[in-house]
Design an enzyme around this catalytic site. Sequence first.
Site, PDB file in Angstrom:
ATOM      1  N   CYS A 148       0.996  -1.353   0.020  1.00 18.91           N
ATOM      2  CA  CYS A 148      -0.020   0.191  -0.290  1.00 18.91           C
ATOM      3  C   CYS A 148       1.223   0.905  -0.049  1.00 18.91           C
ATOM      4  O   CYS A 148       1.354   1.710  -1.140  1.00 18.91           O
ATOM      5  CB  CYS A 148      -0.719   0.066   0.725  1.00 18.91           C
ATOM      6  SG  CYS A 148      -0.318   0.580   2.401  1.00 18.91           S
ATOM      7  N   ARG A 181      -2.248  -0.885   5.376  1.00 20.86           N
ATOM      8  CA  ARG A 181      -3.630  -1.285   5.071  1.00 20.86           C
ATOM      9  C   ARG A 181      -3.252  -2.543   4.212  1.00 20.86           C
ATOM     10  O   ARG A 181      -4.199  -3.516   3.851  1.00 20.86           O
ATOM     11  CB  ARG A 181      -4.115  -0.893   3.797  1.00 20.86           C
ATOM     12  CG  ARG A 181      -4.789   0.729   4.323  1.00 20.86           C
ATOM     13  CD  ARG A 181      -4.722   1.818   3.847  1.00 20.86           C
ATOM     14  NE  ARG A 181      -3.554   2.405   2.439  1.00 20.86           N
ATOM     15  CZ  ARG A 181      -3.854   3.285   1.904  1.00 20.86           C
ATOM     16  NH1 ARG A 181      -4.897   4.063   1.275  1.00 20.86           N
ATOM     17  NH2 ARG A 181      -2.724   3.937   1.103  1.00 20.86           N
TER      18      ARG A 181
END
Lengths: 299, 145
Positions: free
Chosen positions: A247, A252
């Site tokens: 990410c 994430r």
Amino acid sequence: MTVATDPNPVFSAFAHPERLVSTEWLAEQLGEPGLVVVESDEDVLLYETGHIPGAVKIDWHTELNDPVTRDYVDGEGFAKLLSAKGIARDDTVVIYGDKNNWWAAYALWVFTLFGHEDVRLLDGGRAKWEAEGREYTTEVPSPAPTDYPVVERDDVTKRAFKDDVLLHLGNPLVDVRSPEEYSGERTTAPAYPEEGALRAGHIPTAVSVPWARAVADDGSFKPRAELEAIYEGEKGLKSSDSVIAYCRIGERSSHTWFVLTHLLGYPDVRNYDGSWTEWGSAVRVPIVRGTEPGELPAK
Amino acid sequence: MSTALPASLAGIRDDFLALEQRERLQLLLEFANGLPELPERYREHPDLLERGEECQSPVFIFTEVDDAGRVHRPATAPKEAPTTRGFASILAQGIEGLTVEEVLELPADFPGTLGLDEAVSPLRLRGMGGMLGRIKRQLRERPAA
């Protein structure tokens, strides 16, 4: 494993149901010997505003990251941190946090690098606990220090560095950022600091699956069939694949790493924690812009 | 850089620096708790929400300038983001009543002088720097009265 797993039938379809616990289960188990609840948030103050009774806080910026080098704490540092938090090597650790467990998943992934065996996520995280009106306290526990062993971090099995990604090209990559970050159209308003990367776009051939697609409205994970429809039906991943997720800074993608590894049971998934803040600033690495995965550069 | 920091912001900085690391986080929490709720007229206007990248907390920036050229109520953030609220509160209290020119002259590195690097981390503190930058931009771009 110290504490029995949550037998919740909702989890039984997942490849590793023992990696999730429900809010109901946790509420009943609080105080159980051998269980440590850890809150890990994006927001460094959220724990102080109220947390699950007995939970200790682990902050990724100030505690899991090395303060100088862009890396995690080493074996000594991790042992010192966990000892101070009252976590023993064979304890069951349940992690939860804000933002749909982004940082909780990140902390879980770091625990995994150090081989902490029994580490689980609270399905739905802080938001679900809160939405159900469950108990919070501002009382900060003072756990008795443990003697957590010094364990060498495994940077090979579940973690990828930039050079690993270059070697991996041609195998599946999952970009879990927002569509705008993937395509490379920056949504930068004037006077915004351009944080972290000099170039925009994505790694060639990476498919775009924003992390949130794995999450239902209440913040819990979607059922296995729905996850398979996204990652396999739509994006063509297979459990036999070697996959790297990334990410912007790796938090994430820890969430997606958790989904692929523990919910769908892929044995070979790595998280590229350097992610876009490294790739987007590295010299001469290939980048594709636009909404399509794009082609590999000719060798 | 010869301009002195306005007394309000200098006072806040000195309060932080006088504390131990752990207590600095508590003071930031007090700032977060002390920030007034979003005024009703803004609550219905999600378009005023200036959002950074996905990883960052939403923050509302809506500087107002009164007839005397003084700046009011520059920023707030939701309660799920107490750190961002704390930053907004520091800026709100520190900037309240300053002139536009005084705000525009504020040093961009003010957040870095609060001694919060260790307790909060430099990366998060950039969020406050960004907030200050956006407040200044709104003041620069505001329609002429």
